[in-house]
Design a protein around this motif. Structure first.
Motif, PDB file in Angstrom:
ATOM      1  N   LEU A  56       2.463  -7.304  10.196  1.00 29.74           N
ATOM      2  CA  LEU A  56       2.543  -5.863   9.952  1.00 29.74           C
ATOM      3  C   LEU A  56       1.243  -5.284   9.412  1.00 29.74           C
ATOM      4  CD1 LEU A  56       5.989  -5.795   8.085  1.00 29.74           C
ATOM      5  CD2 LEU A  56       5.580  -5.420  10.534  1.00 29.74           C
ATOM      6  N   CYS A  57       0.525  -6.078   8.615  1.00 27.93           N
ATOM      7  CA  CYS A  57      -0.613  -5.517   7.871  1.00 27.93           C
ATOM      8  C   CYS A  57      -1.672  -6.591   7.674  1.00 27.93           C
ATOM      9  CB  CYS A  57      -0.116  -5.007   6.515  1.00 27.93           C
ATOM     10  SG  CYS A  57      -1.408  -4.354   5.420  1.00 27.93           S
ATOM     11  N   TYR A  58      -2.938  -6.195   7.836  1.00 30.43           N
ATOM     12  CA  TYR A  58      -4.042  -7.085   7.523  1.00 30.43           C
ATOM     13  C   TYR A  58      -4.736  -6.592   6.260  1.00 30.43           C
ATOM     14  CZ  TYR A  58      -8.136  -9.979   7.657  1.00 30.43           C
ATOM     15  OH  TYR A  58      -9.106 -10.889   7.304  1.00 30.43           O
ATOM     16  N   ILE A  59      -4.954  -7.509   5.322  1.00 32.47           N
ATOM     17  CA  ILE A  59      -5.626  -7.173   4.057  1.00 32.47           C
ATOM     18  C   ILE A  59      -7.017  -7.795   4.077  1.00 32.47           C
ATOM     19  CG2 ILE A  59      -5.580  -7.473   1.557  1.00 32.47           C
ATOM     20  CD1 ILE A  59      -2.564  -7.428   1.642  1.00 32.47           C
ATOM     21  N   GLY A  60      -8.028  -6.963   3.938  1.00 31.76           N
ATOM     22  CA  GLY A  60      -9.402  -7.476   3.992  1.00 31.76           C
ATOM     23  C   GLY A  60     -10.345  -6.663   3.145  1.00 31.76           C
ATOM     24  N   GLY A  61     -11.585  -7.120   3.105  1.00 31.91           N
ATOM     25  CA  GLY A  61     -12.628  -6.403   2.381  1.00 31.91           C
ATOM     26  C   GLY A  61     -13.166  -5.235   3.188  1.00 31.91           C
ATOM     27  N   GLY A  62     -14.096  -4.506   2.587  1.00 29.64           N
ATOM     28  CA  GLY A  62     -14.634  -3.312   3.240  1.00 29.64           C
ATOM     29  C   GLY A  62     -15.299  -3.598   4.570  1.00 29.64           C
ATOM     30  N   GLY A  63     -16.091  -4.680   4.645  1.00 25.07           N
ATOM     31  CA  GLY A  63     -16.755  -5.032   5.898  1.00 25.07           C
ATOM     32  C   GLY A  63     -15.769  -5.394   6.989  1.00 25.07           C
ATOM     33  N   GLU A  64     -14.704  -6.106   6.621  1.00 22.97           N
ATOM     34  CA  GLU A  64     -13.673  -6.488   7.597  1.00 22.97           C
ATOM     35  C   GLU A  64     -12.965  -5.261   8.145  1.00 22.97           C
ATOM     36  OE1 GLU A  64     -11.500 -10.471   6.534  1.00 22.97           O
ATOM     37  OE2 GLU A  64     -11.905  -9.393   4.688  1.00 22.97           O
TER      38      GLU A  64
ATOM     39  N   PHE B  35      -2.078 -11.941 -10.911  1.00 21.15           N
ATOM     40  CA  PHE B  35      -0.856 -11.506 -10.220  1.00 21.15           C
ATOM     41  C   PHE B  35      -0.264 -10.267 -10.900  1.00 21.15           C
ATOM     42  CE2 PHE B  35      -0.532 -15.507  -7.847  1.00 21.15           C
ATOM     43  CZ  PHE B  35      -0.011 -15.043  -6.649  1.00 21.15           C
ATOM     44  N   GLU B  36      -0.305 -10.233 -12.208  1.00 24.31           N
ATOM     45  CA  GLU B  36       0.244  -9.095 -12.945  1.00 24.31           C
ATOM     46  C   GLU B  36      -0.627  -7.858 -12.810  1.00 24.31           C
ATOM     47  OE1 GLU B  36       1.467  -7.978 -17.562  1.00 24.31           O
ATOM     48  OE2 GLU B  36       1.013 -10.061 -17.033  1.00 24.31           O
ATOM     49  N   SER B  37      -1.929  -8.062 -12.644  1.00 20.02           N
ATOM     50  CA  SER B  37      -2.881  -6.942 -12.688  1.00 20.02           C
ATOM     51  C   SER B  37      -3.144  -6.300 -11.335  1.00 20.02           C
ATOM     52  CB  SER B  37      -4.226  -7.428 -13.262  1.00 20.02           C
ATOM     53  OG  SER B  37      -4.050  -8.070 -14.500  1.00 20.02           O
ATOM     54  N   LEU B  38      -3.095  -7.077 -10.254  1.00 15.24           N
ATOM     55  CA  LEU B  38      -3.504  -6.580  -8.944  1.00 15.24           C
ATOM     56  C   LEU B  38      -2.321  -5.964  -8.207  1.00 15.24           C
ATOM     57  CD1 LEU B  38      -5.825  -9.546  -7.879  1.00 15.24           C
ATOM     58  CD2 LEU B  38      -6.469  -7.394  -8.984  1.00 15.24           C
ATOM     59  N   LYS B  39      -2.461  -4.696  -7.890  1.00 16.84           N
ATOM     60  CA  LYS B  39      -1.411  -3.937  -7.200  1.00 16.84           C
ATOM     61  C   LYS B  39      -1.965  -3.448  -5.866  1.00 16.84           C
ATOM     62  CE  LYS B  39       1.004  -4.247 -11.038  1.00 16.84           C
ATOM     63  NZ  LYS B  39       2.086  -5.220 -11.151  1.00 16.84           N
ATOM     64  N   PRO B  40      -1.601  -4.094  -4.762  1.00 21.87           N
ATOM     65  CA  PRO B  40      -2.270  -3.833  -3.484  1.00 21.87           C
ATOM     66  C   PRO B  40      -2.178  -2.403  -2.974  1.00 21.87           C
ATOM     67  CG  PRO B  40      -0.327  -5.235  -3.189  1.00 21.87           C
ATOM     68  CD  PRO B  40      -0.588  -5.156  -4.641  1.00 21.87           C
ATOM     69  N   LEU B  41      -1.096  -1.702  -3.265  1.00 19.48           N
ATOM     70  CA  LEU B  41      -0.943  -0.344  -2.738  1.00 19.48           C
ATOM     71  C   LEU B  41      -1.471   0.728  -3.691  1.00 19.48           C
ATOM     72  CD1 LEU B  41       2.586  -0.731  -1.098  1.00 19.48           C
ATOM     73  CD2 LEU B  41       0.358  -0.714   0.044  1.00 19.48           C
ATOM     74  N   GLU B  42      -1.928   0.330  -4.862  1.00 20.62           N
ATOM     75  CA  GLU B  42      -2.576   1.261  -5.794  1.00 20.62           C
ATOM     76  C   GLU B  42      -4.073   1.183  -5.539  1.00 20.62           C
ATOM     77  OE1 GLU B  42      -1.338   0.477  -9.808  1.00 20.62           O
ATOM     78  OE2 GLU B  42       0.796   0.563  -9.284  1.00 20.62           O
TER      79      GLU B  42
ATOM     80  N   MET C 174      -1.340  -2.329  10.215  1.00 25.20           N
ATOM     81  CA  MET C 174      -1.870  -1.505   9.132  1.00 25.20           C
ATOM     82  C   MET C 174      -3.082  -2.234   8.534  1.00 25.20           C
ATOM     83  SD  MET C 174       1.403  -0.184   7.023  1.00 25.20           S
ATOM     84  CE  MET C 174       2.646   0.866   7.734  1.00 25.20           C
ATOM     85  N   LEU C 175      -4.018  -1.467   8.026  1.00 23.60           N
ATOM     86  CA  LEU C 175      -5.225  -2.031   7.428  1.00 23.60           C
ATOM     87  C   LEU C 175      -5.276  -1.652   5.955  1.00 23.60           C
ATOM     88  CD1 LEU C 175      -7.764  -1.112  10.259  1.00 23.60           C
ATOM     89  CD2 LEU C 175      -6.490  -3.244   9.979  1.00 23.60           C
ATOM     90  N   LEU C 176      -5.278  -2.646   5.100  1.00 25.54           N
ATOM     91  CA  LEU C 176      -5.251  -2.404   3.656  1.00 25.54           C
ATOM     92  C   LEU C 176      -6.471  -3.038   3.001  1.00 25.54           C
ATOM     93  CD1 LEU C 176      -3.769  -1.373   1.107  1.00 25.54           C
ATOM     94  CD2 LEU C 176      -2.507  -3.532   1.087  1.00 25.54           C
ATOM     95  N   LEU C 177      -7.210  -2.237   2.246  1.00 29.04           N
ATOM     96  CA  LEU C 177      -8.342  -2.770   1.487  1.00 29.04           C
ATOM     97  C   LEU C 177      -7.816  -3.669   0.376  1.00 29.04           C
ATOM     98  CD1 LEU C 177     -11.459  -2.643   1.127  1.00 29.04           C
ATOM     99  CD2 LEU C 177     -11.057  -0.831  -0.563  1.00 29.04           C
ATOM    100  N   ARG C 178      -8.350  -4.881   0.308  1.00 32.11           N
ATOM    101  CA  ARG C 178      -7.900  -5.815  -0.725  1.00 32.11           C
ATOM    102  C   ARG C 178      -8.189  -5.251  -2.112  1.00 32.11           C
ATOM    103  NH1 ARG C 178     -12.248  -7.790  -3.258  1.00 32.11           N
ATOM    104  NH2 ARG C 178     -14.217  -7.962  -2.110  1.00 32.11           N
ATOM    105  N   ASN C 179      -7.459  -5.757  -3.096  1.00 35.00           N
ATOM    106  CA  ASN C 179      -7.751  -5.390  -4.481  1.00 35.00           C
ATOM    107  C   ASN C 179      -9.141  -5.865  -4.887  1.00 35.00           C
ATOM    108  OD1 ASN C 179      -4.353  -5.812  -5.293  1.00 35.00           O
ATOM    109  ND2 ASN C 179      -5.496  -3.952  -5.724  1.00 35.00           N
ATOM    110  N   SER C 180      -9.804  -5.049  -5.671  1.00 30.44           N
ATOM    111  CA  SER C 180     -11.077  -5.424  -6.289  1.00 30.44           C
ATOM    112  C   SER C 180     -10.929  -5.261  -7.792  1.00 30.44           C
ATOM    113  CB  SER C 180     -12.208  -4.530  -5.791  1.00 30.44           C
ATOM    114  OG  SER C 180     -12.617  -4.905  -4.492  1.00 30.44           O
TER     115      SER C 180
END
Length: 535
Positions: free
Chosen positions: A344-352, A520-527, A372-378
């Motif tokens: 459903l969704c690929y999570i990658g960095g800005g270059g990807e 795991f507690e800190s990184l929220k992929p959709l935020e 869907m394309l989602l920028l990974r958490n930084s």
């Protein structure tokens, strides 16, 4: 633990293309399918359901079971493998190279973002199942990009004898005991150091190639969260992909579609630039010690820089008989991934994400749903000690991302007991010259040029005085400057984002087993924001 967040745009480390994508700028909407919001996944699920053959699920399951032979699986990963056979199960994917000992810290962020998104989706859509996938880039051959990691400012590098230009996943792990010895000495003693040494030893000294070592490492770190690891260098999986390989090689469909998309991107006023360019044939010929481009010339097909040659009929037969010998490049690999996974969704960095945004029309032409394309958490991880230093120096979360010279100049102006900002004097000078311009205009207009030259000279003089005064204050407040410089260098090693330089072992050495649960507690992929995590 405290968590702060700032927009990606304000960090200064992300491209205009990615910042505009995150803001859903209208001009970019033709280049992606659905924006990654929780409510949009319902339509993505429906589209993928209607366009993913059931037979592919069984092939995927059987291939993964073989790939995991001789590996210990967690109960959660076993369940996820079985669920992949069910029509109500979908995947969320991230991919990464086989960097030595994970390479930069963001390897962890990618996978944690992926796992956390599957958890969020399960809560929102309980009748479906969602499996986190790490796609190992085992077929890459850019060895110089993956053969090292940084630890405490030093580059720990692996230089095996006799490396040939094949797929890095097949590379024998001989010689890594030397890296292990050097790394072990740098780690020192203690419980956390011992845990890191044990992880490295079991991954790289007890597995005979880089693909197996990386699978072991990722499985140890994330297997109990249900992570499923996919190696695309697999004959059965590539057999499913044979029709798409033929369309690329014989019809050059990706070349035409992606080239057209690139032209559309070039016409945008933002001038984003192009991440990757397609080739007429987007496949390498892959054998032991060999991964070379396939090129067409005079009606025949050749493997670049070799004597291997095929007629069209011979190449078609080779694809059908030995699909494992055809390795997709950066353009074809995303399609391969989406064709064999119910994703459903690929999570990658800005270059990807930048090159994925070039591929939508290619997917449409191949009749494969575009994910869907989602920028990974930084994130920037800040220790309590570093946080106290920032507070003492009066540096805010946003200011810490300033370029070092700008940060120092800003803070020196703030702490100085004299005013180093000559803006009022410059304004006063401009007002004086306004009067001179009026006089020259009313008397002899030929003097206007002389007045202008004098104004420039006077302003330049003020700027030089301001710079000299600031320099003098820096010397006077040298201790303050040194402390700011040292602290920012700790947080941004190599003048880059921490996550692009630091290896996770440095943080693990200090935080131990709490590191990964904290992330795991800190990184929220959709935020969608850059996170600052105080630990």
């Amino acid at each position: 633990m405290d968590i702060d967040c700032i927009p990606f745009k304000k960090t200064g480390y992300f491209s205009q293309l990615i910042c505009d994508y995150l803001e859903e700028k209208e001009t970019l909407k033709p280049f992606y399918n659905r924006f990654p919001r929780l409510e949009n996944f319902e339509s993505q699920i429906e589209e993928k359901s209607q366009n993913f053959p059931e037979a592919n699920r069984n092939v995927l399951y059987d291939s993964l079971v073989r790939q995991y032979s001789n590996f210990e699986l967690s109960k959660k990963t076993k369940n996820n493998l079985v669920m992949l056979k069910e029509p109500t199960t979908f995947t969320i994917v991230t991919g990464h190279q086989l960097n030595l000992f994970t390479g930069p810290l963001y390897f962890l962020y990618k996978i944690i973002s992926t796992i956390n998104l599957t958890v969020a989706l399960k809560k929102r859509y309980p009748k479906y199942n969602f499996v986190p996938i790490y796609w190992m880039a085992t077929e890459d051959h850019d060895f110089d990009e993956i053969n090292y990691f940084n630890f405490k400012g030093k580059k720990l590098q692996w230089n095996p004898d006799g490396f040939r230009d094949g797929a890095v996943g097949d590379l024998n792990t001989d010689g890594l005991h030397e890296v292990f010895e050097t790394f072990g000495e740098a780690l020192g003693i203690g419980r956390n150091a011992a845990a890191i040494k044990d992880l490295f030893r079991k991954a790289y000294l007890e597995h005979d190639n880089l693909a197996k070592a990386t699978r072991y490492l990722a499985n140890e770190l994330f297997g109990h969260h249900g992570l499923v690891i996919v190696d695309g260098n697999d004959s059965s999986l590539k057999r499913v992909f044979v029709p798409y390989i033929k369309k690329d090689i014989f019809e050059q469909l990706p070349f035409h579609e992606v080239s057209e998309t690139i032209e559309h991107l070039k016409q945008l006023p933002e001038n984003y630039g192009i991440q990757v360019n397609p080739r007429e044939i987007n496949y390498f010929y892959l054998k032991e010690g060999l991964r070379e481009r396939i090129i067409k010339k005079d009606g025949n097909f050749y493997v670049n820089d070799t004597e291997i040659k095929f007629t069209k009929e011979e190449l078609r037969a080779e694809i059908e008989t030995h699909p494992e010998a055809f390795s997709p490049n950066v353009i074809a690999r995303p399609l391969y991934q989406e064709a064999i996974l119910p994703n459903l969704c690929y999570i990658g960095g800005g270059g990807e994400l930048a090159y994925w945004l070039q591929l939508k029309s290619y997917f449409e032409a191949m009749q494969v749903p575009f994910p869907m394309l989602l920028l990974r958490n930084s994130a920037l991880v800040v220790t309590k000690k570093q946080s106290k230093k920032l507070s003492k120096l009066g540096i805010s979360v946003a200011e810490v991302f300033l370029r070092q010279n700008d940060l120092i100049n800003k803070k020196i102006r703030e702490v100085s007991n004299i005013d180093i900002d000559f803006a009022p004097q410059k304004m006063h000078l401009e007002n004086q010259f306004k009067a001179l311009y009026e006089i020259a205009d009313q008397t002899d207009k030929s003097f206007l040029g002389a007045v202008k030259a004098q104004e420039i000279k006077q302003k330049k003089g003020l700027e030089n005085l301001e710079k000299r005064l600031l320099k003098a204050q820096k010397r006077k407040l040298e201790d303050h400057v040194v402390r700011m410089r040292e602290l920012q260098d700790q947080l941004f090693p190599g003048k880059s984002l921490q996550e692009r330089n630091l290896n996770f072992s440095e943080l693990y050495l200090e935080l131990g087993e709490t590191l990964i649960p904290t992330l795991f507690e800190s990184l929220k992929p959709l935020e969608l924001g850059f996170r600052i995590i105080e630990v």
